[in-house]
Design an enzyme around this catalytic site. Structure first.
Site, PDB file in Angstrom:
ATOM      1  N   GLY A   1      -2.522  12.331   5.414  1.00 58.84           N
ATOM      2  CA  GLY A   1      -0.582  11.384   4.484  1.00 58.84           C
ATOM      3  C   GLY A   1       0.251  12.206   4.607  1.00 58.84           C
TER       4      GLY A   1
ATOM      5  N   ASP B   1       0.959   2.848   3.482  1.00 56.11           N
ATOM      6  CA  ASP B   1       0.188   3.967   3.322  1.00 56.11           C
ATOM      7  C   ASP B   1       1.170   5.542   2.880  1.00 56.11           C
ATOM      8  OD1 ASP B   1      -1.832   5.297   2.722  1.00 56.11           O
ATOM      9  OD2 ASP B   1      -3.068   5.222   4.504  1.00 56.11           O
TER      10      ASP B   1
ATOM     11  N   HIS C   1       2.733  14.521   0.098  1.00 60.00           N
ATOM     12  CA  HIS C   1       1.533  15.600  -0.589  1.00 60.00           C
ATOM     13  C   HIS C   1       2.949  17.173  -0.472  1.00 60.00           C
ATOM     14  CE1 HIS C   1      -2.234  14.265  -0.004  1.00 60.00           C
ATOM     15  NE2 HIS C   1      -1.278  13.432   0.870  1.00 60.00           N
TER      16      HIS C   1
ATOM     17  N   HIS D   1       1.794   5.321  -2.819  1.00 58.62           N
ATOM     18  CA  HIS D   1       1.013   6.133  -3.547  1.00 58.62           C
ATOM     19  C   HIS D   1       2.549   6.973  -4.169  1.00 58.62           C
ATOM     20  CE1 HIS D   1      -3.264   6.121  -1.989  1.00 58.62           C
ATOM     21  NE2 HIS D   1      -2.502   6.150  -0.350  1.00 58.62           N
ATOM     22  N   LEU D   2       2.509   6.724  -5.377  1.00 55.47           N
ATOM     23  CA  LEU D   2       3.515   6.946  -5.752  1.00 55.47           C
ATOM     24  C   LEU D   2       3.360   8.295  -6.585  1.00 55.47           C
ATOM     25  CD1 LEU D   2       5.639   4.302  -6.553  1.00 55.47           C
ATOM     26  CD2 LEU D   2       5.417   5.554  -4.381  1.00 55.47           C
TER      27      LEU D   2
ATOM     28  N   HIS E   1       0.675  -0.751   0.424  1.00 58.74           N
ATOM     29  CA  HIS E   1       0.273  -0.222   0.148  1.00 58.74           C
ATOM     30  C   HIS E   1       0.329   1.466   0.381  1.00 58.74           C
ATOM     31  CE1 HIS E   1      -3.892   2.213   2.122  1.00 58.74           C
ATOM     32  NE2 HIS E   1      -3.278   3.027   0.913  1.00 58.74           N
TER      33      HIS E   1
ATOM     34  N   HIS F   1      -4.796  -0.165   6.317  1.00 62.76           N
ATOM     35  CA  HIS F   1      -5.065   0.243   7.236  1.00 62.76           C
ATOM     36  C   HIS F   1      -5.616   0.595   8.945  1.00 62.76           C
ATOM     37  CE1 HIS F   1      -7.232   2.947   4.557  1.00 62.76           C
ATOM     38  NE2 HIS F   1      -6.142   3.745   3.698  1.00 62.76           N
TER      39      HIS F   1
ATOM     40  N   ASN G   1      -5.580   5.677  -6.528  1.00 58.58           N
ATOM     41  CA  ASN G   1      -6.304   7.441  -6.493  1.00 58.58           C
ATOM     42  C   ASN G   1      -5.040   8.680  -7.874  1.00 58.58           C
ATOM     43  OD1 ASN G   1      -3.791   7.176  -5.101  1.00 58.58           O
ATOM     44  ND2 ASN G   1      -5.164   8.249  -3.648  1.00 58.58           N
TER      45      ASN G   1
ATOM     46  N   HIS H   1     -10.593   0.772   1.734  1.00 58.78           N
ATOM     47  CA  HIS H   1     -10.584   1.604   2.467  1.00 58.78           C
ATOM     48  C   HIS H   1     -12.082   1.946   3.633  1.00 58.78           C
ATOM     49  CE1 HIS H   1      -8.970   6.152   3.415  1.00 58.78           C
ATOM     50  NE2 HIS H   1     -10.790   5.648   3.757  1.00 58.78           N
TER      51      HIS H   1
HETATM   52  O1  DOR Z   1      -3.866   9.447   4.738  1.00 57.36           O
HETATM   53  C1  DOR Z   1      -3.969   8.622   3.469  1.00 57.36           C
HETATM   54  N1  DOR Z   1      -3.794   9.693   2.433  1.00 57.36           N
HETATM   55  N2  DOR Z   1      -5.036   7.547   3.397  1.00 57.36           N
HETATM   56  C2  DOR Z   1      -5.508   7.712   2.229  1.00 57.36           C
HETATM   57  O2  DOR Z   1      -6.125   6.198   2.352  1.00 57.36           O
HETATM   58  C3  DOR Z   1      -5.392   8.046   0.707  1.00 57.36           C
HETATM   59  C4  DOR Z   1      -4.135   8.853   1.216  1.00 57.36           C
HETATM   60  C5  DOR Z   1      -3.813   9.776   0.060  1.00 57.36           C
HETATM   61  O3  DOR Z   1      -4.174   9.244  -1.388  1.00 57.36           O
HETATM   62  O4  DOR Z   1      -3.436  10.609   0.365  1.00 57.36           O
HETATM   63 ZN    ZN Z   2      -3.263   4.972   1.072  1.00 51.32          ZN
END
Ligand code: DOR
Ligand code: ZN
Length: 439
Positions: A332, A313, A317, A68-69, A66, A240, A100, A187
């Site tokens: 996140g 996870d 950002h 996010h790239l 899990h 998570h 996403n 989720h």
């Molecule tokens: O904190 C999170 N950030 N939870 C998620 O389920 C998505 C993720 C994100 O894409 O930033």
């Molecule tokens: Zn996530």
């Protein structure tokens, strides 16, 4: 370009799973070729790279199901290349990146693009997670069959970041996935209970005047999905897990023979809502940081195998999204480069887990869940050389700006940790060494 795997490498003076006497491990043609008592291997292949393991711990390369790239769409915060570098530095040899993105990975073209890019970069195997619904809209199922049959062989589907709230859509997704031998990773968030919520619902949020995200929003969806998965004879996975109630539901589901698995993040094991009075947006995450009693229940569940594995996870950002008012901050935090350090501190240095347990929850078990044949394998001759060397006493301080991720939103800024991966090997090739990726 994909790097060749033909060169040989000898990793000297390491302890397998941190146990027993030191050995030397010879890697050749991408596989473990020989394991012998330290100092006893005399004949080596020509052009053999030497690495001094200094008595450190050798583990199978980590697998993160899990992350996010952010590619495509938010390459200003992370790319497949920068995320692969962060993964390699963190000891990972395979990661699963969530759909996403913008556009959403809800079709085979995009899934194959992500997979191929990861292979070209060659620092870590990057597997795309396919979305469950088109555009993460929660309405129509995405091209799950095509993604599954395509080059990326997608077997893990999630609308992560959003919950599949409609029970009929969820039921169809589970039935369809079961037919493919695939998994639905949910989720779990009943969003009618979390509207406007920015922190865990409890005494701390009440004191600070923050709108709360109750545990029941997660638990009610987990409970519903257990029943739907039972009836569909499907594999459901809980992303998570963050509450002690979810742990109780998992135990109940296991007793009923439901095919349910779960992951927990390093931040939900270590951190809780006691950090909220800082109002630092870097602590905003979904699901939110809970209470100490949840940390304890989640740690115990991981020890007992009620929760299967750790997943970061990893959620990059930009600074404008985290260095702002708490209520406006994005959810996140980064996780790939700090995961092992947190796990070592919380679970190993505390005496609650061994390094062999770490291999189970960070490599073997996650690889098994997603059906990876070449990762999370035993440290034995003939096995693929996907490995990581951990220095349990490296001693290091986290600085977001120094991490390989483009974003720097780490909740561990300025914190000192002991353990750190010092070498990562993917199919016999060094992908990271001492905090630097081998680009
Ligand atoms: O904190 C999170 N950030 N939870 C998620 O389920 C998505 C993720 C994100 O894409 O930033
Ligand atoms: Zn996530």
């Amino acid at each position: 370009m994909k790097k060749d795997t033909m060169t040989a490498l000898i990793i000297r003076n390491v302890r397998l799973y941190g146990e027993g006497d030191a050995v030397d491990v010879l890697v050749h043609d991408g596989r473990i070729d020989n394991i012998a008592d330290h100092g006893t291997l005399t004949t080596l292949p020509t052009e053999c790279e030497e690495y001094d393991g200094r008595g450190n711990v050798l583990l199978p390369g980590f697998v993160d199901i899990h992350v996010h790239l952010r590619e495509p769409g938010r390459e200003d915060t992370e790319t497949i290349a920068s995320g692969s570098a962060a993964a390699a530095i963190g000891g990972f040899t395979a990661v699963y990146t969530m759909p996403n993105t913008n556009p959403v990975i809800d079709n085979n073209n995009l899934a194959e693009m992500v997979w191929s890019k990861g292979q070209e970069i060659g620092l870590c195997d990057v597997y795309p997670v396919g979305s469950i619904t088109v555009g993460l809209q929660g309405k129509e199922l995405s091209e799950m069959g095509l993604m599954n049959k395509g080059k990326a062989q997608v077997r893990w589907f999630s609308d992560d970041g959003k919950c599949v709230n409609n029970p009929l859509v969820m039921r169809r997704a589970l039935e369809y996935a079961a037919g493919l031998g695939a998994t639905i990773a949910q989720h779990a968030e009943e969003d009618r209970l979390t509207e406007g919520a920015i922190a865990h619902e409890g005494p701390m949020a009440a004191k600070l005047g923050m709108k709360g995200w109750p545990r029941a929003a997660e638990e009610s969806i987990v409970a519903r999905d257990i029943l739907l998965a039972r009836d569909a004879h499907a594999h459901i996975h809980v992303c998570h897990a963050s509450t002690k109630g979810t742990v109780e539901l998992l135990k109940w589901a296991h007793e009923q023979g439901v095919n349910i698995t779960a992951e927990v993040t390093p931040h939900h094991l270590l951190l809780n809502d006691s950090v909220l009075p800082t109002y630092n947006g870097v602590y905003r995450v979904n699901p939110p940081l809970r209470e100490e009693s949840d940390n304890e229940a989640l740690q115990q569940a991981l020890i007992d195998g009620v929760i299967d594995c750790v997943a970061t996870d990893h959620a990059p950002h930009g600074s404008e999204e985290t260095c702002c008012e708490f209520a406006k901050a994005a959810n996140g935090m980064l996780g790939l480069e700090t995961s092992l350090a947190i796990m070592a501190q919380v679970m190993v240095e505390s005496g609650r887990m061994t390094w062999r347990d770490i291999a189970r929850v960070m490599s073997e078990r996650p690889a098994k869940l997603v059906g990876l044949a070449d990762h999370g394998r035993p440290l034995e001759v003939g096995e693929p050389a996907n490995l990581t060397v951990i220095d349990p006493d490296a001693g290091w301080c986290v600085h977001g700006e120094e991490l390989a991720s483009i974003a720097s939103n780490t909740p561990y800024e300025g914190m000192e940790f002991r353990a750190r991966p010092v070498l990562t090997v993917l199919r016999g090739r060094v992908t990271a060494r001492d905090g630097e990726a081998a680009l």
